[in-house]
Design an enzyme around this catalytic site. Structure first.
Site, PDB file in Angstrom:
ATOM      1  CD  GLU A 203      -3.011   0.549   2.543  1.00  0.00           C
ATOM      2  OE1 GLU A 203      -3.969  -0.246   2.243  1.00  0.00           O
ATOM      3  OE2 GLU A 203      -2.721   0.975   3.398  1.00  0.00           O
ATOM      4  CD  GLU A 291     -14.913   7.675   9.036  1.00  0.00           C
ATOM      5  OE1 GLU A 291     -15.974   6.833   9.181  1.00  0.00           O
ATOM      6  OE2 GLU A 291     -14.202   8.169  10.011  1.00  0.00           O
ATOM      7  CG  ASN A 293     -17.510  11.675   9.850  1.00  0.00           C
ATOM      8  OD1 ASN A 293     -17.530  10.330   9.914  1.00  0.00           O
ATOM      9  ND2 ASN A 293     -16.414  12.184  10.272  1.00  0.00           N
TER      10      ASN A 293
END
Lengths: 658, 510
Positions: A203, A291, A293
């Site tokens: 990664e 992410e 929210n």
């Protein structure tokens, strides 16, 4: 559909409930609060027009029970529900129930919450929407040639990670292609021996990672704009501590790119209301999606200050069906805002939660400071909820002035009755790397580790604080003389070894203190009962928090603290004969470090313990905390039994030396 | 030839050296100061006036005539504490182990006589191996002479004993009679018989610390009123204590300037007492919120912790505080807490220090241990003390005042001058649960009915209104305003003059 709400219900508590009620009132909307047993006298209940009791103190029996919230809304004829953050704010089931009850949810759609709530789905959708995600090999890789090719694609440095890894085992950072083969071998060997599984994948390794997030706001008609970024790199165990807007890392180009990606993502899920897209950003401004929210964030005020908007008001209007009145081109950042989260926690004891009554709670009344708090003097901080007491947000034309304003405000923020992280916050703000913007998400771990002990002031500040302590303590020392005294000589003792002879003279509003032949003038109001000094010492403005009991005083300024004891001057010659405090004595006891329930006792009387051995577990605020002994010792006596409710410093074990 | 002046200086120098440098060094090595050093710290700078520096013992047995040290093991005189005069004596362990000879005792008696006559406090520093055995009965007589004066001085002048070394045998009874005894951790001990004798008589093997150390007397026996980390700490705190006390029973109280606003409202006070009457809280928090600057000089901090006693100031004027502590044993009155509070109340009354009583008491402690321990007599002491006290008495009921304990805790019926309660107070014969079970016997087996009856009783009596309607409470006050109301109460009561009927003396149930 254009609804003007007359009444909304706030399904939350603490500062965010108060903050939402404030905006509702500004908009002429009545607000309904809900509260648990513990919150009967809470600030949000006092602020609201109506308040409905929804059950016992644990949130699982009150704030998290969907039916109770909806019943409360129906009972009070509220038309819409604002969930705040936490609790039910990102609970799709709740949103469905709200809508099924014919009420309006002030927030995103069920669909958006569901899609963004799942880590794998959200990453997939993000990728499809053209949002950059951390590049890496799709699966396990073992062939070195394939690995090299993959790394060329990703770009160095890369991280080789064990597929079934954890705890840093089987992980290798690779800087150059030459090192790849050896590192891969090492990672695979380690993975095999640690997990019995030698599969590894590769990664992108984000160097000096920073947490930067984009605020978006969208209406129900497909209009989406972004309101710049917030940098939240200062975190402790993934808990944000200090947030700011804008970020000093981003170029305008990166900012726009991140904003556009956030907008694409919002559009991809037909997003509505306020939302935040979080990114991890490397030192070279390469950014990757973390992410989204789907709620109002704790740190939203920094955006509000820099963009002069009220996000809660926008959320309410959008929920009521209004169109977003502002276009991206109208949006302009102005100045700098920094937020610090004030937690009731004991930084000296590894940031354990601290509960108790806010015996003193005085917010700084300063310009360019916004305080979002959910408490008032006299309130109790309980073990049932998040230990955040308030958010303090400063504004300034630039980062340096924003930081200075916040530092000053923290010096005027007086809380007693519970321990807080205020001094820790001051220490962060004073850090050179923080000030120059050289920060990463590892900042706190690297700089402070697991705890923060207030700093000993440097000599110049120490002398000033000593002078101030003399100005406060000496009038008290001489107060019961029949005639009022305005001079005296005493010892100011800091520790067993460190003490100074000081002379005090009071003349026309000025205390003149002489320590080591140097004179210090203390001007400004000095009283026996004061808890905050704001005056001058030696001509320099100084604000210092004061806690005095009789002859002893504690002074706090920024991250510095000093405790001073006043003694008669004649003690100077004999002070050295006093026995040193027995530091070892404390190690022969295990005391409760915090209030909570003793859930496990791991030793019995007569057991031989080694230094650092776990002896008991206390559960407080839903956290298990293990207690350890500090030295090699024997358990003499056990003073408690499992299940006991303990207060701070309750004796659990007495030990004796081995 | 030496002039008298030169001789004087030489004698003074000799006296100041006490038992000699090596003994002084030994004293220091134990973390102890010398008799004179202690006085230097205790008293204001350069205020000590020493008497009887040249007194020597007159013993001629066991070759004692060859061994004389000027001062004979005790330093006496007067000086100032915070500019106010006191008499002092300080035993010198470096001289014959601080042992008490006839002349040593005579010196102590001299300052005591003067202190009584002039109406000034006496502070004694004890650091003595005991009687001067070479002198036999003369030494014993000396002790008794001191005891007699302690008794006569009791209630006339404050008497304070500082135990800063050994204090054993007969020597313990002088401090025992005085008003306050303070000890130093790890370097002072008091017992009637020492570890060696105990071992031969009862076969108990104990250290001096276990038998009579500062911790034992502070926590278990209650003989000591406080213990301190080291000698400096103790001496500084005694100076502080003196700031609360009058010089004698005929002197005014020391008033200091108060800059803590007298009308300071406290939201904190309104939130200390939990809603659930069975949940404990820390009464000390209430004390600290009410008094000037949050300063409370606690007496008997570690003993009978179910009651708090100590000194504080309200609007600059000293008061004595007696308060039930719900945190310990629910604030019940038991034998020890009754004795502790009774002695404190009587001290305050003797020296005209007004009393503030904070009440949250569920009753007297039940049980065989208490009854066999004589709680009837001990509880009566507290009742007696409050009832006979003629100083201003202000009472505040913060929560429960049940049963006989309600009466005892400075109630209206015991000549309480101003009696307040907070709105949540419950004043009743007993808790609603117990009361309902007795009144409604038929309901005992019927939980539903019992609950109903309990609620009915609670409704009727678990509030302050019944008591207020009878005038047992002068007012029901809001917690936030407590400080202002107490300031006003004590202010108006400054005019109080009350005398008990003439008698030889009362007969307290000892």
């Amino acid at each position: 559909m254009n609804v003007n709400f007359k009444k909304i219900l706030v399904a939350n508590r603490g500062e965010i409930a108060c903050r939402i009620i404030r905006t509702a009132h500004d908009m002429g909307i009545k607000a309904v609060a809900v509260y648990s047993d513990a919150d009967k006298f809470a600030k949000h209940v006092r602020m609201a027009d109506e308040a409905i009791h929804i059950g016992p103190s644990p949130s699982s029996q009150s704030y998290l029970i969907i039916e109770k919230i909806i019943d409360a809304a129906k009972l009070t004829s509220a038309e819409a529900i604002h969930p705040g953050y936490g609790f039910l704010s990102e609970n799709a089931e709740f949103v469905s129930a709200v809508e099924a009850a014919g009420l309006i949810f002030i927030g995103p759609t069920v669909n958006a919450i569901e899609m963004m709530g799942d880590k794998i789905t959200s990453k997939k959708i993000a990728q499809e929407a053209g949002v950059s995600v951390v590049p890496g090999s799709k699966g396990a890789i073992s062939d070195i040639q394939k690995a090299k090719a993959e790394c060329m694609k990703i770009g160095y440095p890369v991280m080789v990670k064990a597929s079934s890894g954890g705890g840093g085992k089987g992980m290798r950072v690779v800087e150059r292609e030459e090192d790849l083969e050896l590192s891969m071998q090492a990672a695979m060997n380690e993975a095999r021996s640690s997990f019995g599984d030698d599969r590894v994948f590769i990664e992108k390794f984000v160097q000096q990672p920073r947490h930067i997030e984009i605020q978006i706001i969208a209406d129900a008609y497909g209009n989406v704009i972004f309101l710049g970024e917030r940098e939240c790199s200062i975190q402790r165990r993934h808990q944000k501590v200090i947030e700011e807007a804008p970020s000093c890392l981003l170029s305008q180009e990166t900012r726009m790119a991140m904003g556009q990606q956030a907008i694409s993502l919002a559009k991809a899920v037909n997003y509505r209301s306020a939302g935040t897209v979080e990114f991890i950003v490397g030192a070279d401004e390469d950014f990757y999606f973390l992410e989204m929210n789907t709620r109002l964030q704790v740190e939203h005020p920094v955006t509000e200050l820099v963009y002069d908007v009220d996000l809660v008001s926008l959320m309410i209007k959008i929920a009521a069906g209004e169109k977003l009145g502002i276009k991206q081109s109208d949006i302009k950042a102005d100045g700098w805002a920094i937020e610090a989260r004030v937690y009731a926690e004991d930084s000296e004891r590894g940031f354990l939660p601290s509960i108790g009554q806010l015996v003193e709670y005085k917010e700084p009344g300063l310009e360019k400071i916004r305080i979002d708090s959910g408490v008032q003097e006299g309130n109790h901080i309980t073990m049932f909820y998040d230990p955040m007491v308030a958010k303090i947000i400063s504004y300034g034309p630039n980062r340096i002035e924003g930081i200075a304003n916040l530092s000053k405000a923290l010096n005027h923020y007086k809380i007693s009755g519970v321990e807080t992280n205020i001094q820790f916050l001051s220490a962060i703000l004073l850090d050179e790397d923080f000030q120059s913007g050289n920060i990463t998400t590892n900042f706190i771990e690297e700089k402070f580790g697991g705890k923060f002990v207030p700093l000993t002031p440097h000599l110049e500040l120490k002398k000033k604080l000593l002078a101030l302590s003399a100005a406060i303590l000496m009038p008290v020392f001489y107060q019961s003389y029949p005639e009022k005294q305005n001079k005296g000589q005493n010892i100011l003792q800091i520790s067993h070894e460190e003490y100074f002879l000081a002379d005090w003279n009071y003349f026309e509003g000025t205390h003149i203190i002489t320590i080591d032949n140097v004179q210090y003038e203390v001007t400004g109001q000095v009283t026996k009962s004061m808890s905050l000094f704001t005056g001058q010492v030696d001509g320099e403005d100084l604000s210092v928090k004061v806690s005095r009991v009789f002859n002893k005083i504690k002074l706090v300024h920024g991250p510095y603290a000093i405790e001073v004891n006043i003694l008669p001057s004649k003690a100077y010659d004999v002070i050295a004969f006093m026995p040193a405090p027995n530091l070892f004595a404390g190690a022969l006891k295990v005391l409760a470090p915090m209030p909570g329930m003793l859930t496990k006792l791991l030793v019995s009387e007569g057991d031989i313990l080694f230094s650092g051995q776990q002896v008991a577990i206390i559960e407080a605020m839903k956290m298990e905390n293990s207690l350890r002994c500090e030295i090699d010792c024997i358990v003499d006596r056990i003073h408690v039994t499992e299940g006991d409710l303990l207060n701070v410093d309750d004796l659990i074990l007495s030990l004796s030396e081995k | 030839m030496q002039t008298n002046t030169e001789m004087l200086e030489e004698k003074r120098a000799q006296a100041r050296l006490g038992g000699g440098q090596s003994r002084i060094d030994k004293q220091h090595s134990k973390g102890k100061l010398t008799a004179r050093e202690r006085l230097t710290i205790l008293l204001d700078s350069d205020s000590f006036e020493e008497w009887d520096m040249f007194v020597e013992h007159r013993c001629i047995d066991f070759e004692m005539e060859k061994n004389k040290i000027p001062g004979d093991g005790v330093v006496i005189g007067n000086g100032l504490i915070n500019g106010r005069p006191v008499f002092v004596f300080s035993q010198d362990f470096t001289v014959f182990g601080g042992s008490l000879s006839e002349t040593h005792a005579t010196k102590i008696c001299k300052v005591m006589d003067q202190a009584i006559q002039l109406g000034l406090p006496i502070i004694g520093i004890n650091d003595s191996g005991g009687a001067r055995i070479q002198e036999g009965v003369a030494s014993l007589g000396g002790y008794a002479e001191v005891f007699q004066r302690n008794v006569l001085a009791s209630g006339v002048i404050p008497q304070i004993s500082l135990i800063m070394g050994p204090c054993a045998g007969g020597a313990v009874y002088s401090p025992a009679i005085t008003d306050f005894i303070f000890m130093v951790e790890n370097s002072s001990y008091m017992f009637v018989t020492g570890p060696d004798v105990v071992k031969t008589v009862t076969h108990e093997e104990l250290t001096a610390d276990e038998l009579g150390g500062a911790e034992m007397h502070a926590k278990t026996s209650g003989v000591s009123h406080g213990r301190f980390e080291n000698e400096l700490d103790l001496l500084v705190n005694v100076r502080r204590l003196m700031g609360f006390l009058p010089l004698s029973n005929a002197s005014p109280l020391p008033i200091v300037e108060c800059d803590d606003p007298i009308d300071r409202q406290s939201e904190t006070l309104a939130n200390i007492v939990p809603e659930n009457p069975n949940v404990p809280y820390d009464m000390k928090q209430i004390v600290l919120e009410i008094v000037d600057d949050g300063e409370f000089f606690e007496i008997h901090k570690d003993f009978a912790k179910n009651i708090l006693v100590g000194f504080a100031r309200i609007n600059g004027c000293p008061i004595g505080i007696v308060a039930n502590q719900p945190l310990v044993l629910a604030g019940c009155l038991d034998s020890n807490s009754s004795r502790k509070a009774a002695r404190f109340v009587r001290f305050c009354d003797a020296f005209d220090i007004p009393l503030l009583t904070l009440v949250d008491v569920p009753g007297f402690m039940p049980g065989l241990a208490q009854e066999t321990g004589g709680i009837i007599s001990h509880g009566a002491k507290l009742l007696f003390a409050f009832a006979e006290a003629t100083v201003p008495k202000v009472t505040l009921i913060t929560r429960k005042a049940y049963g006989g304990a309600y009466d005892v805790m400075s109630s209206k019926h015991l000549r309480g001058d101003i009696n307040f309660a907070w709105p949540n107070a419950e004043i009743a014969v007993m808790g609603p649960e117990g009361a309902a079970k007795i009144i409604f016997r038929d309901a005992v087996d019927n939980p539903e009915l019992l609950k109903e009856k309990t609620a009915a009783y609670r409704e009727k009596f678990a509030n302050p209104f019944v008591a207020a309607s009878r005038g047992y409470l002068d007012d029901i006050i809001r917690p936030v305003n407590t400080r202002r109301r107490l300031v006003n109460a004590f202010e108006i009561l400054k005019r109080k003059q009350l005398k008990n009927p003439p008698r030889k003396h009362d007969n307290l149930p000892l």
